[in-house]
Design an enzyme around this catalytic site. Structure first.
Site, PDB file in Angstrom:
ATOM      1  N   CYS A  78       1.560   2.699  -6.912  1.00 39.51           N
ATOM      2  CA  CYS A  78       1.576   2.585  -5.682  1.00 39.51           C
ATOM      3  C   CYS A  78       3.221   2.844  -5.367  1.00 39.51           C
ATOM      4  O   CYS A  78       3.450   1.468  -6.321  1.00 39.51           O
ATOM      5  CB  CYS A  78       0.652   1.820  -5.755  1.00 39.51           C
ATOM      6  N   CYS A 115      -8.019   4.532  10.286  1.00 41.48           N
ATOM      7  CA  CYS A 115      -8.149   3.334   8.745  1.00 41.48           C
ATOM      8  C   CYS A 115      -7.385   2.818   9.023  1.00 41.48           C
ATOM      9  O   CYS A 115      -6.259   3.016   8.693  1.00 41.48           O
ATOM     10  CB  CYS A 115      -8.135   4.499   7.566  1.00 41.48           C
ATOM     11  N   CYS A 147     -12.593   2.236  10.196  1.00 41.37           N
ATOM     12  CA  CYS A 147     -12.665   1.430   8.714  1.00 41.37           C
ATOM     13  C   CYS A 147     -11.397   0.764   8.925  1.00 41.37           C
ATOM     14  O   CYS A 147     -10.818   1.353   8.996  1.00 41.37           O
ATOM     15  CB  CYS A 147     -12.107   2.569   7.631  1.00 41.37           C
ATOM     16  N   CYS A 207     -17.063   2.436   1.422  1.00 41.75           N
ATOM     17  CA  CYS A 207     -15.861   3.611   1.461  1.00 41.75           C
ATOM     18  C   CYS A 207     -15.469   3.096  -0.476  1.00 41.75           C
ATOM     19  O   CYS A 207     -14.588   2.348  -0.238  1.00 41.75           O
ATOM     20  CB  CYS A 207     -15.099   3.812   2.219  1.00 41.75           C
TER      21      CYS A 207
HETATM   22 FE1  SF4 Z   1      -0.342  -0.858  -4.107  1.00 42.51          FE
HETATM   23 FE2  SF4 Z   1      -2.578  -1.354  -2.877  1.00 42.51          FE
HETATM   24 FE3  SF4 Z   1      -1.922  -1.769  -5.374  1.00 42.51          FE
HETATM   25 FE4  SF4 Z   1      -0.340  -2.940  -3.329  1.00 42.51          FE
HETATM   26  S1  SF4 Z   1      -2.626  -3.428  -3.925  1.00 42.51           S
HETATM   27  S2  SF4 Z   1      -0.058  -2.096  -5.514  1.00 42.51           S
HETATM   28  S3  SF4 Z   1      -0.692  -1.534  -1.942  1.00 42.51           S
HETATM   29  S4  SF4 Z   1      -2.596  -0.244  -4.470  1.00 42.51           S
END
Ligand code: SF4
Length: 332
Positions: A78, A115, A147, A207
């Site tokens: 991420c 979403c 969502c 989901c």
């Molecule tokens: Fe990314 Fe969500 Fe993980 Fe935070 S919780 S690092 S926003 S995937």
């Protein structure tokens, strides 16, 4: 294996799925390890199952990144995580007018589901108040399904979202239980499962999906499909890692398009009646083979993803039209 023999084998899997029988692990692995020459018969078999439950309809979902960056978690894929150096926009929760404008944009793109996604481990009470307020107004004024994807929910929060009219809650398993600690250390796989279970308790549609291409084995991909079958997720977003420079997984490479198709067929066989959505990474992993994905999947994200661009909406609408499929509005 000759093509004829393969055709028979794959149609036997679709028959099993239609009969409500589970595939074996070995059958699941055979799908993932099939020769590329067998991909068309394999997709044809997956299409038999998809057609039984969804005809030629395609559901469209649109995401709004309602709160970007600033996340204390360390999810390796991420760009918004605390360990990412990728340049992403950072902002706190969008105001109500912006969330409503996003909903109108979703309708313009023929998306039936909007979403609302926020970065972070889970929402604060103030953030939840803001989301609840926006959701109520969208519900009162637009025929959209909503969502929410706000992370791990504390006691009482799922109830409030359900009361506000959130139809569905997304919380992905992302990867296999065994692979989870190598992707994220700041929360656990079991916490993710708990949130999905909590969502179900309060009557929201669960989901939960995956991200393929994070170092998992084929065996683990099969396990992920079985885990979602077990969790009874109504909707399964199938992400294929779009490795972003500056994230820990920046060198993970892409999933070959043929492999991505086999994964989609596998999930259709194991979760036959569920909404299977081709999600993040569609364009960079499936590339020119994107249309074939809809022979197994019945749903797409349209527009941009959280921090990466999707293809333009007219290309998505044309792809669906060229396949002879049709956009399904207002379905959950
Ligand atoms: Fe990314 Fe969500 Fe993980 Fe935070 S919780 S690092 S926003 S995937």
């Amino acid at each position: 294996m000759s093509t004829n023999a393969a055709k028979l084998e794959w149609s036997a899997l679709s028959q099993k799925a239609l009969n409500g029988e589970s595939l074996t692990v070995e059958e699941g692995l055979a799908v993932l390890e099939a020769d590329n020459d067998e991909v068309l018969p394999l997709m044809q078999a997956a299409f038999q199952v998809r057609k039984h439950f969804y005809g030629k309809k395609v559901k469209l979902n649109m995401i709004i990144n309602a709160k970007s960056g600033l996340c204390p978690e360390d999810c390796g894929y991420c760009s918004q995580s605390i360990v990412s150096t990728a340049p992403v926009q950072k902002y706190t929760l969008l105001d109500k007018d912006t969330l409503l404008a996003g909903a109108r944009e979703a309708m313009a793109r023929k998306a039936g589901t909007y979403c609302i996604v926020a970065a972070g481990k889970g929402p604060t009470e103030k953030e939840l108040d803001q989301v609840v307020d926006a959701v109520k107004e969208i519900r009162d004024t637009m025929p959209l399904k909503i969502c929410a994807c706000l992370g791990i929910l504390k006691d009482g929060q799922a109830e409030r979202l359900a009361e506000a009219g959130v139809h569905r809650y997304n919380h992905n398993l992302n990867t296999s239980k065994a692979n989870y600690p190598s992707i994220t250390t700041t929360h656990t796989y079991d916490q993710r499962v708990e949130t999905v279970e909590k969502v179900k308790t309060y009557g929201m549609s669960p989901c939960s999906g995956v991200i393929i291409g994070m170092g998992e084995t084929n065996q683990e991909i099969v396990e992920m499909a079985f885990a979602l079958r077990e969790l009874d997720a109504d909707s399964i977003p199938m992400n294929f890692l779009n490795a972003i420079p500056g994230t820990p997984l920046e060198n993970a490479g892409r999933t070959p398009a043929m492999k991505a198709l086999k994964v989609l067929a596998l999930f259709r066989f194991i979760c036959p009646s569920k909404e299977i959505r081709v999600a993040g990474g569609r364009e960079v992993n499936l590339r020119t083979l994107q249309p074939l994905s809809l022979y197994a999947a019945n749903s797409l994200f349209v527009g941009d993803y959280l921090t990466t661009a999707g293809q333009d909406i007219s290309s998505d609408h044309l792809m669906i039209e060229d396949l002879g499929f049709e956009i399904e509005l207002n379905a959950l």
